[in-house]
Enzyme design. Structure first.
Site, PDB file in Angstrom:
ATOM      1  N   ASP A 148       0.776  -1.377  -0.011  1.00 56.56           N
ATOM      2  CA  ASP A 148       0.003   0.010   0.069  1.00 56.56           C
ATOM      3  C   ASP A 148       0.742   1.124  -0.037  1.00 56.56           C
ATOM      4  O   ASP A 148       1.689   1.415   0.772  1.00 56.56           O
ATOM      5  CB  ASP A 148      -0.830   0.014   1.271  1.00 56.56           C
ATOM      6  CG  ASP A 148      -1.584  -1.105   1.471  1.00 56.56           C
ATOM      7  OD1 ASP A 148      -1.614  -2.246   0.609  1.00 56.56           O
ATOM      8  OD2 ASP A 148      -2.031  -1.256   2.603  1.00 56.56           O
ATOM      9  N   GLU A 161     -10.451  -2.422   3.788  1.00 62.04           N
ATOM     10  CA  GLU A 161      -9.072  -1.946   4.289  1.00 62.04           C
ATOM     11  C   GLU A 161      -9.040  -0.433   3.619  1.00 62.04           C
ATOM     12  O   GLU A 161      -9.686   0.009   2.772  1.00 62.04           O
ATOM     13  CB  GLU A 161      -8.185  -2.943   3.746  1.00 62.04           C
ATOM     14  CG  GLU A 161      -8.151  -4.148   4.278  1.00 62.04           C
ATOM     15  CD  GLU A 161      -6.893  -5.012   4.032  1.00 62.04           C
ATOM     16  OE1 GLU A 161      -6.401  -5.458   4.808  1.00 62.04           O
ATOM     17  OE2 GLU A 161      -6.404  -5.090   2.899  1.00 62.04           O
TER      18      GLU A 161
END
Ligand code: NAG
Ligand code: NAG
Ligand code: NAG
Ligand code: NAG
Ligand code: NAG
Ligand code: NAG
Length: 704
Positions: free
Chosen positions: A44, A244
């Site tokens: 990420d 998420e």
């Protein structure tokens, strides 16, 4: 504790000597203009902040290998979102490498210009990071707080040198230890704080995810240290996997400063867009008042999308009679039975069917077996659409299309009591006589099938459960930049997918970031819609020296464009067309093809379904994951002039497509061979009018 290290060369010695400051970036699949770390695993994007003329990109990073592990925050900086400079690791997993006691999971960074945190000194503005601490062991922390094994909690760190080195706030971390009492059992799945300043209420906001519950939690704070739960949001729309990396951010609609909406952007894994496997990113348009995010009703999907308008309904199983009364021939246990509703004893409630009744073979539980055969009918339209749920056995809990006694098409459920649309393309079977057979010969373990609304149409029916930020498989965990002017919104996504992320054939690094994308909201079809474009800043590396050709008409077939290269910006426009229903009717461009076309990636438009697509089934190395070779679709209507516009960004291992004004995007990785430099346009099912193709080279952003 100051966590500061020199650029890390651990694990690098096995590879050729490439310095972190000046990597050569010429390996086979090395992206030329997408960000990648010189080596090792990345996921990420984190801590995206524009501060003092510098774009910071922190990222989930494993300093010790090319798969997930030892999660730390890597760091790179840029002045133009194009050329990136590697920086030392910002937050290194505590105890790395021998005994890791804390990992630094995803989070975000703000510039605390008013020194609300009190972390500033000597006139220096503190940057504050909030991230998820992951504790592999139960332990008592320096703050005196205790955490359980595998707990996720939220911590902060600050930097007084503009983001280069960081001090973790050990005297009080984690600053949010546990989820609120109602969700106290969720301490293993509580993560990914996204923080920003909310000027109207003069407060900091943190948005967090209760991953397993598909909920966002919103907290507020005056000082970034002490946080108060304010509200929650969800579950809504796509919930096929954990939630998420949430973000919420404001944007004006159609550049009207008096019409500001808020967008919640949420990662989902698995349960991504239709036709993908693994991760995806959805968005929800709504409002935020400093405390609560409220979704617009037209951004929420509930229930099943009706079949396309032109549908001829063949069987909806409504009314009162038995299957035989409705014209179906039953066999086995289905003799004498009727369509049922979605509440049968011993079965979870069935959802997603239309009307009051459906075929639900859970009549005597899974023990029921038998078949239902329709009357014969003439195939009159290109698609047979139907809602289907239940078991997953393509031969034994299935719907079949039979012509002359042969099964020519089959479909099954996905072990879900929620029905969704599936379709058969029967364009090649027009005017033939057929029957549909519903089969349940399985007595346990999802041994039943749910079917409804069998109908004929010239379009494919699709179940819409979410607004997708990107319809491809490789755009996840997207985050927006803090620190930009209020009318600017730039986001970056992780260009990979948890389904196969650790298997992609790149070395000595794994994973790239998407092109930084400028977001805006435009009214399309009466709805505030997310529209995306590569940032303008980025276009400096595009050289407008490539091919530029127009044709009033391209005949059915292909037209070679020769060897055009591996890092390209392509603009393609052409007229929409009424599809010939009997056959595939598409126009597009083949890129990254070998001279013999054995490897190729097809990017185009399907006139029948009104969808753009990327077909990577023969794109090169596709063998490392069974779901990787596939075609991905995104809806796109022609513009007011009846034209389709596609902008396609090709790199050494990716294709990103922006359709129309950018309301539909498809991001895919591909792994073609070095010699795959050829391109062709293709037109199937007829000729395509008013075609223009422009191909520009994109130079490496790592050259200087
Ligand atoms: C690793 O750290 C934990 C927590 O501090 C400690 O309990 C454990 O003994 C350590 N293990 C080793 C091998 O040092
Ligand atoms: C920030 O606040 C701290 C604590 O009150 C103070 O010591 C410091 O001087 C302030 N720094 C700045 C730059 O204002
Ligand atoms: C569904 O069918 C069952 C069994 O026939 C019946 O008891 C129930 O009332 C029906 N529910 C609805 C909502 O129609
Ligand atoms: C379904 O039946 C066909 C034909 O008998 C067979 O080849 C195939 O393996 C079966 N598929 C499954 C999933 O059982
Ligand atoms: C199907 O039948 C219709 C009407 O008889 C005819 O117009 C059409 O051309 C036929 N299509 C095909 C593909 O045979
Ligand atoms: C494709 O990639 C996988 C994973 O890296 C690798 O094991 C395999 O050898 C590659 N296949 C080809 C044909 O290069």
């Amino acid at each position: 504790m100051v966590i500061l290290l020199k650029p890390l060369f651990l694990g690098l010695s096995a590879f050729r000597a490439v310095s972190a400051e000046n990597p050569r970036y010429t390996e086979l699949y090395r992206p030329q203009y997408h960000f990648t770390p010189p080596q090792n695993w990345m996921n990420d994007p984190n801590g995206l902040l524009y501060h003092k003329g510098i774009y910071h990109l922190y990222y989930q990073y494993n300093p010790g290998g090319t798969t997930w592990g030892a999660m730390s925050w890597g760091h790179a900086t840029s002045r133009d979102l194009t050329h990136w400079e590697q920086q030392p690791i910002a937050l290194l997993a505590r105890g790395y490498p021998n005994n890791i006691t804390e990992m630094f999971f995803s989070g975000s960074v703000v510039a605390d210009v008013d020194n609300t945190s009190g972390f500033g000194h000597s006139g220096k503005t503190p940057l504050v990071a909030m991230y998820t601490s992951y504790y592999p062991y139960a332990q008592t922390l320096p703050s005196g707080k205790t955490v359980q094994a595998n707990q996720q909690a939220q911590s902060i760190a600050y930097s007084l040198d503009d983001g280069m080195t960081w001090v973790t706030y050990d005297s009080a971390n984690p600053v949010i230890s546990d989820p609120p009492a109602t969700y106290s059992d969720q301490f293993l799945n509580f993560r990914d704080p996204n923080i920003f300043w909310h000027n109207p209420t003069k407060k900091w906001i943190a948005v967090l995810s209760l991953a397993e519950l598909h909920k966002l939690l919103i907290y507020t704070s005056k000082d970034l240290k002490s946080w108060t739960p304010a509200s929650e949001f969800g579950p809504v729309n796509a919930v096929g996997g954990v939630w998420e990396c949430p973000n919420i951010f404001p944007m004006s609609v159609d550049d009207d400063d008096n019409n500001v909406k808020w967008v919640a952007m949420i990662g989902l894994n698995p349960g991504g867009p239709p036709g993908t496997t693994g991760s995806g990113t959805q968005y929800i348009v709504g409002n935020f008042d400093g405390t609560t995010f409220t979704a617009d009703t037209d951004s929420i999907f509930s229930g099943t999308t009706p079949p396309p308008r032109d549908s001829i309904i063949f069987a909806d199983f409504e009314g009162t009679g038995t299957f035989a009364d409705l014209g179906w021939t039953p066999s086995g246990d289905l003799i004498g039975q009727s369509p049922a509703n979605g509440t049968l004893s011993g079965q979870n409630p069935v959802t997603g069917y239309l009307g009051k009744r459906l075929v639900n073979t859970f009549l005597n539980g899974d023990a029921t077996t038998g078949t239902l055969t329709s009357k014969s009918f003439l195939i009159s339209k290109r698609y047979i659409n139907f809602l289907i749920g239940g078991g997953h056995d393509i031969n034994n809990t299935a719907v079949h299309l039979k012509v002359d006694g042969q099964i020519l098409r089959s479909a099954t459920g996905t072990n879900s009591e929620s029905l969704s649309w599936q379709s058969w393309d029967v364009g090649s079977l027009l005017n033939q006589s057929a029957v549909i057979q519903i089969v349940d010969t399985v007595t346990g373990g999802w041994g039943h099938i749910n079917v409804d609304e069998i109908s004929f149409s010239d379009s494919m029916a699709r179940s819409q459960v979410a607004n997708w930020v990107d319809w491809g498989p490789d755009f996840y965990a997207a985050q927006g930049y803090n620190g930009l002017s209020s009318d600017e919104r730039i986001a970056i996504g992780w260009m990979n997918n948890w389904q196969y992320g650790g298997l992609i054939p790149t070395s000595p690094w794994r994973s790239a970031m998407s092109i930084p994308r400028e977001f805006s909201l435009k009214t399309i079809d009466g709805k505030a819609t997310l529209v995306q474009a590569p940032t303008e800043k980025w276009s400096s590396v595009v050289s407008h020296k490539g091919l530029d050709q127009s044709w009033s008409s391209v005949d059915q077939g292909t037209k070679s464009l020769g060897s055009v290269g591996k890092a390209l910006q392509i603009e393609l426009s052409f007229s929409d067309r009424e599809p010939a229903i009997a056959e595939a009717s598409q126009f597009g461009i083949i890129v990254r093809a070998t001279a013999d076309l054995k490897q190729q990636t097809r990017v185009g438009y399907d006139f029948a379904t009104k969808e753009i697509f990327v077909d990577r089934s023969q794109s090169g190395n596709v063998s490392f994951d069974r779901t990787f070779p596939a075609t991905y679709y995104a809806p796109l209507a022609a513009n007011a002039k009846g034209q389709i516009d596609l902008r396609v960004y090709v790199d050494w291992s990716s294709v990103e497509v922006f359709g129309g004004q950018g309301e539909s995007t498809i991001t895919t990785q591909i792994f073609p061979s070095d010699s795959a430099t050829y391109a062709q346009v293709f037109s199937t099912g007829g000729n395509t009018r008013n075609v223009r193709v422009e191909i520009n080279q994109i130079s490496s952003t790592w050259d200087d």
